[in-house]
Every structure is written in structure tokens, then in C-alpha cells.
Design a protein around this motif. Structure first.
Motif, PDB file in Angstrom:
ATOM      1  N   TYR A  43      71.016  19.176 -40.431  1.00 59.34           N
ATOM      2  CA  TYR A  43      72.222  18.737 -39.739  1.00 59.34           C
ATOM      3  C   TYR A  43      72.466  17.274 -40.043  1.00 59.34           C
ATOM      4  N   PRO A  44      73.662  16.782 -40.323  1.00 59.37           N
ATOM      5  CA  PRO A  44      74.914  17.539 -40.462  1.00 59.37           C
ATOM      6  C   PRO A  44      75.056  18.242 -41.818  1.00 59.37           C
ATOM      7  N   THR A  45      74.331  17.818 -42.862  1.00 68.07           N
ATOM      8  CA  THR A  45      74.453  18.507 -44.157  1.00 68.07           C
ATOM      9  C   THR A  45      73.124  19.182 -44.473  1.00 68.07           C
ATOM     10  N   GLU A  46      73.109  19.894 -45.570  1.00 68.91           N
ATOM     11  CA  GLU A  46      71.894  20.589 -45.993  1.00 68.91           C
ATOM     12  C   GLU A  46      70.791  19.619 -46.392  1.00 68.91           C
TER      13      GLU A  46
END
Lengths: 218, 211
Positions: free
Chosen positions: B124-127
Motif C-alpha cells: 500500500y499504496p502501490t505494489e
């Protein structure tokens, strides 16, 4: 504090008796404690007992500093070429190869080049270098030009050395016979290398005339 | 004026020889000129026609140590300019981050899927941002970015010890607050804000902290 301008180093190879006092005294100098920077060379060991002390000649255009890739060899304002700066020296040995007098040495264990720096801790306060202080025959002399003129009236100090077509002038003087200097005011090093001693050579007859293996049958 | 050094008595025990036995300070000798030595190139030509590196790497110590006032000022001005630009860069980054707002809600798990003392990894928020959800008590849910604030190694939760530990340099963070307890890290871990909708846990934004 710089080396006093009127004090110079004079080498008189004629007077060297090979006693090694300078070699021992050199190890006691504080700028390179425990390591002797002076080279006591035999001129022609098979033929003669003559020795020559070799100290750094402190060239006017120091070749060791010219070839140093790390910018580690510096000369102070009084003309003394110092040992390699420790943070800069990479112990590449370029200076060892380049020096015409064979003075610098690379110490692999501590990764630094060390050379004679005229005992800078002593000469910069007006004292003699260790070797000149102990030399019993004063083959190594540290003092003024006036003194050397009075002490060695038959010699002249020379500070130009000819290596092939290159002339090297130095801060350290070598004493040459006065009559010789009148004809040739420099030391031709490369010519001296090929020169053969003739009538002045003294054959060591005790050794040469008797061959201990002549009567041995094999 | 007669120079007394020229009338040196050369006898070994004379008083004037004292200096030569190494007991006299050097200030009795003639003072030196300004030690502004000029390095001469081996070919003897003047410095103007020499390559530039001879000026940059002089052989003589005084020249090597000499720094022009103009060079020093240039160094000072450029260095402080670099620091100022760096501060502005950090401020601009902060401003843009705030303008972007918080990332969207992401469902992490149901409350019953994570027992007390268990952990759950998520991104979170991206991979590329690994995070960890920890349930240390009945209602003690916390979530942190795994990125250690020292050198970005992944921190590992130790629930029974109440800490998050970074194995790279033995950095320890407090599990309840994310603040550094031991080791090289100086800033707390990035906290992931949690929200509950029914019995579902959602990640609802990140909270980067400096102290």
C-alpha cells in the motif's frame, strides 16, 4: 619553519670510509623513525672498498614529483623535496623508477613511499641532518658555502649532473676536485658509468695472485 | 655591513661553530624571503606556455596550499546555493505530496481473519510499498510501512516483544507507535491509517512522520 637559506648539504664521496654511522643515525631521525633513508653504495665492490653515501639531492625540478600521478610529492618553499604525503600516496612506485639518483623507496607493508627529507625536523630549526651530524670523516657536511671553501680548499661544490642530454641541478652539492671543475663544471653521470678505472685502481694482490682452487683436482 | 657569517672560525671548538653542532635556533640566520616558490617545468619554458595541469598540480607546497580568495568565495557561494536549492526541492516535494491527497481506500482483511498476535503483509499504496498489519490486542490494530527509515530494509514484526526489528543493522521500532527505540534509525516508520467499515479493515492513507 623553513630550512635556513644559507645552509647547504655537501657530499664529499672521497672522504667516505664506509663506517655506516650515517645509516644508523638516519634511523633515529624523527621524520622517519626506525627506517634508514640513506643508501651507502659500494662503487665497485669487486675492485675497491670505496663507498658513497647517497642522500636525496633535492632537485630543482624534482623528477619524482613530476611523475607522481597522485600529486603526493611536494617541495617546501626552501627547496626541500619532502616524502610522499601520506593521504595521497598510492605506493605506485613511479618515483622509484623515475629518480635519477635512486633515492625513493616504496614500503609495501605500509603502502607509502619514503625518502630522505634532509631530516626536516632538524634542518628547519637550523640543526644538521642526522647523517651529517655523525659522519666522522665529514663526507656528509651541512653548513655554509664559506665554511666548505675554508675546510676544503682543493675542492669545489658542484650541483649540476649530466644524464645523457638532460642536466639536473640540485640543492645538494657534491664536492669535486677544483682542477676538474675548471674543465667541466658538472658531473657527467652517464659517462662515469662506462668509465673504466685504470692506473688508479689498486689490485688486491693477496687475493688475485693466489688461486686457492688451482691445485684442486676434480 | 660586514656579514659575521663570513668570518666563521672553522676550528672545531670555536664559539662560532656552535650553530653547526645543532644547538642554535635558526633565527640567528638570515631570514628567508617570501617562500612563494615558482615551480619551473623541466623544459625551462615559462608557466604561460605550459599545459594547464602544471598550474593545477604544482610541485611546490606553498602553491599547492594556496587558495585564492576568489576561489574560496566561489566555493562558499556555490555550496550554500546547493544547500538552498536542496531545501527548496524538499519544500516543493512536500507541497506536491500534500496536493495529491491521500491514496484511495483498500480493503486489507476482515477483523476475524486476523487473530490476536498475528500479522498480515500487504502492499500500500502501490505494489512497491510493502506494509505490515499487526493485531497486538483485541482492538490493537496497527499498520506500518516495512521500509526501515535507516536504509530501507524490510522491518519484521515481533508481536510478543512489542517491537518491529530491522535485521540489517539491528534497528528496533516500537510496535504501538512506530518510533525508533534502538539502533541507527532516527525517524519513526511510516504509519498506514486504518478504517473499519463493519468488520472489514481498510487502509485509508499514509502518514509520513519526521519525529
Amino acid at each position: 619553519m623553513p630550512k635556513p637559506e644559507d645552509l647547504h648539504f655537501f657530499i664529499d664521496p672521497n672522504r667516505c670510509i664506509g663506517c655506516q654511522a650515517c645509516v644508523q643515525a638516519c634511523t633515529e631521525c624523527d621524520t622517519h623513525r626506525g627506517v634508514s633513508m640513506i643508501h651507502l653504495e659500494f662503487v665497485d665492490r669487486a675492485q675497491s672498498v670505496q663507498t658513497v653515501p647517497v642522500v636525496c639531492m633535492h632537485c630543482e625540478q624534482p623528477t619524482c614529483a613530476e611523475v607522481c600521478p597522485a600529486d603526493a610529492i611536494k617541495r617546501t618553499g626552501d627547496g626541500v623535496v619532502q616524502s610522499a604525503r601520506k593521504p595521497r600516496c598510492i605506493a605506485c612506485g613511479n618515483c622509484v623508477i623515475a629518480c635519477p639518483f635512486g633515492v625513493p623507496e616504496v614500503y609495501e607493508d605500509r603502502q607509502i613511499m619514503m625518502k630522505c627529507d634532509m631530516c626536516y625536523d632538524r634542518t628547519s630549526v637550523g640543526k644538521k641532518p642526522m647523517c651529517a651530524a655523525v659522519c666522522p670523516s665529514q663526507a656528509l657536511f651541512f653548513g655554509t658555502h664559506e665554511e666548505i671553501e675554508q675546510l676544503r680548499p682543493r675542492s669545489r661544490p658542484v650541483n649540476r649532473f649530466q644524464f645523457g642530454r638532460q642536466t639536473i641541478s640540485t640543492r645538494v652539492f657534491m664536492l669535486m676536485p677544483a682542477t676538474f671543475v675548471l674543465q667541466q663544471p658538472y658531473v657527467d653521470v652517464t659517462a662515469a658509468m662506462s668509465e673504466q678505472p685504470q692506473e688508479r685502481s689498486i689490485p688486491l694482490t693477496a687475493v688475485a695472485s693466489h688461486d686457492p682452487f688451482a691445485e684442486v683436482e676434480l | 655591513m660586514a656579514d659575521e657569517r663570513q668570518q666563521l672560525d672553522v676550528r672545531i671548538d670555536s664559539a662560532a661553530r656552535e650553530g653547526l653542532t645543532g644547538t642554535t635556533p635558526s633565527n640567528i640566520y638570515r631570514p628567508l624571503h617570501d617562500a612563494e616558490q615558482v615551480t619551473t617545468a623541466p623544459d625551462g619554458r615559462p608557466m604561460e606556455v605550459q599545459p594547464a595541469w602544471r598550474t593545477d598540480f604544482p610541485i611546490d607546497w606553498p602553491q599547492d596550499h594556496y587558495v585564492e580568495r576568489r576561489d574560496f568565495m566561489k566555493f562558499m557561494v556555490l555550496t550554500s546555493l546547493a544547500f538552498t536549492v536542496g531545501q527548496l526541492w524538499i519544500a516543493a516535494q512536500n507541497w506536491f505530496r500534500r496536493g495529491r491527497g491521500q491514496p484511495q481506500l483498500v480493503r486489507l482483511a476482515g477483523v476475524n481473519e486476523v487473530p490476536v498476535g498475528a500479522t498480515r503483509m500487504f502492499a500500500y499504496p502501490t505494489e512497491q510499498d510493502p506494509c505490515v498489519l499487526v493485531r497486538s490486542a483485541e482492538n490493537g490494530f496497527v499498520a506500518y510501512s516495512q521500509r526501515c527509515t535507516h536504509l530501507s530494509c524490510a522491518v519484521l514484526p515481533h508481536v510478543e516483544a512489542g517491537a518491529l526489528r530491522c535485521p540489517c543493522h539491528e534497528g528496533i521500532f516500537d510496535l504501538a507507535s512506530g518510533r525508533p527505540i534502538a539502533g541507527p534509525p532516527r525517524r519513526p516508520l511510516t504509519r498506514v491509517r486504518l478504517e473499519w467499515h463493519g468488520d472489514q479493515i481498510f487502509a485509508a492513507g499514509i502518514e509520513e512522520r519526521t519525529v
